[in-house]
Scaffold this active site. Sequence first.
Site, PDB file in Angstrom:
ATOM      1  N   HIS A  91       0.831  -1.221   0.000  1.00 52.25           N
ATOM      2  CA  HIS A  91       0.000   0.000   0.000  1.00 52.25           C
ATOM      3  C   HIS A  91       0.852   1.251   0.000  1.00 52.25           C
ATOM      4  O   HIS A  91       0.964   1.907   1.027  1.00 52.25           O
ATOM      5  CB  HIS A  91      -0.905  -0.002   1.224  1.00 52.25           C
ATOM      6  CG  HIS A  91      -2.075   0.898   1.119  1.00 52.25           C
ATOM      7  ND1 HIS A  91      -2.071   2.197   1.593  1.00 52.25           N
ATOM      8  CD2 HIS A  91      -3.311   0.703   0.601  1.00 52.25           C
ATOM      9  CE1 HIS A  91      -3.261   2.747   1.388  1.00 52.25           C
ATOM     10  NE2 HIS A  91      -4.024   1.850   0.795  1.00 52.25           N
ATOM     11  N   PHE A  92       1.416   1.654  -0.940  1.00 49.85           N
ATOM     12  CA  PHE A  92       1.607   1.137  -2.286  1.00 49.85           C
ATOM     13  C   PHE A  92       3.109   1.049  -2.494  1.00 49.85           C
ATOM     14  O   PHE A  92       3.809   1.978  -2.091  1.00 49.85           O
ATOM     15  CB  PHE A  92       0.983   2.082  -3.308  1.00 49.85           C
ATOM     16  CG  PHE A  92      -0.502   2.260  -3.112  1.00 49.85           C
ATOM     17  CD1 PHE A  92      -1.399   1.307  -3.570  1.00 49.85           C
ATOM     18  CD2 PHE A  92      -0.993   3.382  -2.459  1.00 49.85           C
ATOM     19  CE1 PHE A  92      -2.777   1.492  -3.401  1.00 49.85           C
ATOM     20  CE2 PHE A  92      -2.361   3.547  -2.287  1.00 49.85           C
ATOM     21  CZ  PHE A  92      -3.260   2.610  -2.745  1.00 49.85           C
TER      22      PHE A  92
END
Length: 168
Positions: free
Chosen positions: A62-63
């Site tokens: 993420h991410f």
Amino acid sequence: MTTTESSKPVNTPKTMDICEIKAYLPHRYPLLLVDRVLNYEENKSITAIKNVTVNEEFFNGHFPHKPVMPGVLMIEAMAQTAALLSFKSMGIKPDENSVVYFVGIDGARFKRPVGPGDQLKMDVEILRVARGIWKYKAVGSVDGQTAVEAELMCTIRSTTDASQPAGQ
């Protein structure tokens, strides 16, 4: 309370280090999201911090190209801060059967991303307590800028008797 040379009262901050936090919250790595309590006043408010590092498990997905702390974890961090305030306000230390459950989240707003190297400062105040439901106003900020805000509602229960609030 201490006094200064002019004999005026000075409030000494009530703090909690990670060892004391772990005595009040059942969460452990990777879901313990409060690193230090900077100050609290029973039945009123608490200020705590979460040091966000690139080593957090959630940044793997993420991410990977632009690490951002998930909003749900920012809300969780504020809820853990609120739970600390509730236990301190009740004057009890939870046992292994105490659990704090979300009852509701209102008005959640995400104002800026939180990423590695940020320090999420969480300010939580009690709005009211009625029939075992605690309602809080919570604001998370980074460098003085609001990152997240919400009204949180929680209840404290015992796993041995889910129908009754813990400590009652």
